[in-house]
Design a protein around this motif. Structure first.
Motif, short mmCIF file in Angstrom:
data_model
loop_
_atom_site.label_atom_id
_atom_site.label_comp_id
_atom_site.label_asym_id
_atom_site.label_seq_id
_atom_site.Cartn_x
_atom_site.Cartn_y
_atom_site.Cartn_z
N ASP A 4 18.93 -72.18 37.66
CA ASP A 4 20.16 -72.96 37.42
C ASP A 4 19.54 -74.46 36.73
O ASP A 4 20.38 -75.37 36.96
CB ASP A 4 20.98 -73.13 38.82
N LYS A 5 18.38 -74.35 36.20
CA LYS A 5 17.96 -75.53 35.48
C LYS A 5 17.73 -75.34 33.92
O LYS A 5 17.72 -74.38 33.56
CB LYS A 5 16.56 -75.91 36.00
N ILE A 6 17.80 -76.60 33.45
CA ILE A 6 17.68 -76.69 31.83
C ILE A 6 16.24 -77.35 31.69
O ILE A 6 16.05 -78.21 32.04
CB ILE A 6 18.83 -77.48 31.25
N PHE A 7 15.41 -76.51 30.80
CA PHE A 7 14.20 -77.01 30.34
C PHE A 7 14.09 -77.73 28.96
O PHE A 7 14.52 -77.08 28.03
CB PHE A 7 13.14 -75.88 30.51
N ILE A 8 13.77 -79.15 29.09
CA ILE A 8 13.63 -79.77 27.45
C ILE A 8 12.28 -79.57 26.96
O ILE A 8 11.55 -80.09 27.68
CB ILE A 8 14.25 -81.05 27.57
N ASN A 9 12.24 -79.04 25.99
CA ASN A 9 10.88 -78.89 24.96
C ASN A 9 10.82 -79.86 24.05
O ASN A 9 11.86 -79.61 23.31
CB ASN A 9 10.62 -77.44 24.71
N TYR A 10 9.77 -80.60 23.91
CA TYR A 10 9.90 -81.69 22.83
C TYR A 10 8.38 -82.15 22.38
O TYR A 10 7.55 -81.91 23.24
CB TYR A 10 10.61 -82.53 23.00
N ARG A 11 8.30 -82.65 21.38
CA ARG A 11 6.83 -83.30 21.20
C ARG A 11 7.00 -84.87 21.28
O ARG A 11 8.20 -85.53 20.48
CB ARG A 11 6.55 -83.01 19.69
N PRO A 32 22.39 -84.23 38.98
CA PRO A 32 20.71 -84.43 39.23
C PRO A 32 19.97 -83.26 39.64
O PRO A 32 20.47 -82.42 40.17
CB PRO A 32 20.81 -85.67 40.32
N GLY A 33 18.51 -83.42 39.13
CA GLY A 33 17.80 -82.15 39.33
C GLY A 33 17.97 -80.85 38.71
O GLY A 33 17.01 -80.03 38.85
N ARG A 34 18.84 -80.81 37.56
CA ARG A 34 19.29 -79.71 36.81
C ARG A 34 18.60 -79.87 35.49
O ARG A 34 18.44 -78.69 34.91
CB ARG A 34 20.82 -79.48 36.77
N VAL A 35 17.94 -80.71 35.11
CA VAL A 35 17.18 -80.92 33.80
C VAL A 35 15.72 -81.32 33.84
O VAL A 35 15.69 -82.20 34.78
CB VAL A 35 17.78 -81.90 32.98
N ALA A 61 17.75 -71.61 30.63
CA ALA A 61 17.91 -72.08 29.18
C ALA A 61 16.91 -72.85 28.93
O ALA A 61 16.24 -73.88 29.67
CB ALA A 61 19.20 -72.52 28.95
N LEU A 62 16.26 -73.07 27.59
CA LEU A 62 15.15 -73.83 27.21
C LEU A 62 15.85 -74.62 25.95
O LEU A 62 16.32 -73.82 24.81
CB LEU A 62 13.92 -73.00 26.89
N VAL A 63 15.73 -75.87 25.74
CA VAL A 63 16.22 -76.74 24.91
C VAL A 63 14.95 -77.14 23.87
O VAL A 63 13.98 -77.71 24.41
CB VAL A 63 17.11 -77.76 25.17
N VAL A 64 14.91 -76.66 22.69
CA VAL A 64 13.74 -77.03 21.93
C VAL A 64 14.29 -78.38 20.89
O VAL A 64 15.07 -77.89 19.82
CB VAL A 64 13.11 -75.88 21.15
N VAL A 65 13.91 -79.27 21.11
CA VAL A 65 14.04 -80.38 20.34
C VAL A 65 13.45 -80.59 19.39
O VAL A 65 12.10 -80.69 19.36
CB VAL A 65 13.89 -81.84 21.26
N ILE A 66 13.84 -80.43 17.94
CA ILE A 66 13.19 -80.42 16.63
C ILE A 66 13.41 -81.56 15.88
O ILE A 66 14.71 -81.73 15.56
CB ILE A 66 13.35 -79.15 16.01
#
Length: 294
Positions: A4-11, A32-35, A61-66
């Motif tokens: 139930d969480k969202i993972f933000i991937n970025y440089r 709160p606590g979900r991202v 889900a994984l969000v890839v910030v490009i």
């Protein structure tokens, strides 16, 4: 385990500030606590790799910030980071792709999706993922669009949880109304006399006959409160429920007032019967409304 969480991937040197702003906006949408973002999600002294693996396992889900420099970023030796198998950005995306976690690329600025030839073999699938562009000029619109896409795999937005609570409360009110009416008629039947007289003998006075309508009005008020958060296509059922609760209660009150002096017992029967019909109709309308966030 519930994902139930969202993972933000970025440089950090490519989209650090942007990723923080995006995390704040998604937190406002999902709660709160979900991202998860590594800067705020890992305490000092924690095993970085272990925490990353745990958070990925909890993520839906994984969000890839490009950003503009995502493909060309280099390390201290001048080597391209995409070619470093130990790079955490690469490892996180590769782990998500292997685990079949939905991976959603988010393009910022003038960034474009990396071409297949620019990516290492472990990230080959990333180039085939449909990307969402998020701009500063249309921030709210773009982030809401991203949040709705994420909600397919990570349910439970703040709005949806509020709607679920309102729906549960409205249904509880309607069930209370139905239960009261059922008990009234059961008591009347047990009394063994004429139906209207036994209602009064069992303690269901004219004042008591208003109890179902109080529950009906409360259910209508809760539905009205939920309308702004509902899907637009389903609001007509919500409005119908609100109108039925108000109109049905008003008409029943008028009818009861006009008939109470002549036939008090039968006016009670009509009152209870009307509340039963209204309750059943409201249950149908609430089910059709769905109480789904827009």
């Amino acid at each position: 385990m519930q994902k139930d969480k969202i993972f933000i991937n970025y440089r950090r040197d490519d989209a650090g500030g942007f990723a923080g702003r995006l995390a704040d906006s998604l937190t406002a949408y999902f709660g709160p606590g979900r991202v998860f973002r590594d800067v705020t999600g890992i305490d000092y002294g924690d095993d970085f790799e272990r925490v990353i693996d745990e958070k990925l396992a909890e993520s839906g889900a994984l969000v890839v910030v490009i950003g503009d420099r995502w493909s060309s970023a280099t390390n201290a030796e001048g080597a391209r980071r995409l070619d470093d198998p130990g790079d955490y950005v690469i490892r996180e995306i590769a782990a998500a792709l292997r685990s079949a976690i939905p991976v959603i690329p988010v393009l910022i600025g003038n960034a474009a999706m990396p071409r297949p030839g620019e990516l290492p073999d472990t990230l080959g699938d990333l180039s085939r993922r449909n990307a969402i562009t998020v701009t500063d000029e249309r921030w709210e619109f773009d982030v809401n669009r991203l949040a709705k896409v994420l909600a397919i795999d990570v349910p439970g937005s703040v709005a949806q949880r509020r709607l679920d609570r309102l729906k549960a409360a409205a249904l509880a009110m309607l069930l209370l109304s139905g239960a009261f009416v059922t008990l009234a008629f059961c008591a009347a039947l047990r009394a063994g006399n004429a139906l209207g007289e036994s209602l009064i003998a069992a303690g269901f006075t004219p004042l008591a006959s208003a109890v179902p309508f109080i529950a009906i009005i409360l259910a209508g008020a809760l539905t009205l409160n939920a309308l702004p958060l509902m899907e637009e296509a389903r609001r007509k059922f919500g409005w119908s429920a609100v109108g039925l609760s108000a109109t049905g209660t008003l008409v029943s009150f008028v009818v009861y007032t006009l008939t109470n002096h002549a036939e008090p017992s039968w006016s009670l029967i009509v009152n209870f019967a009307a509340s039963t019909v209204i309750t059943l109709a409201l249950l149908v309308l609430v089910a059709l409304a769905g109480f789904r966030a827009k």
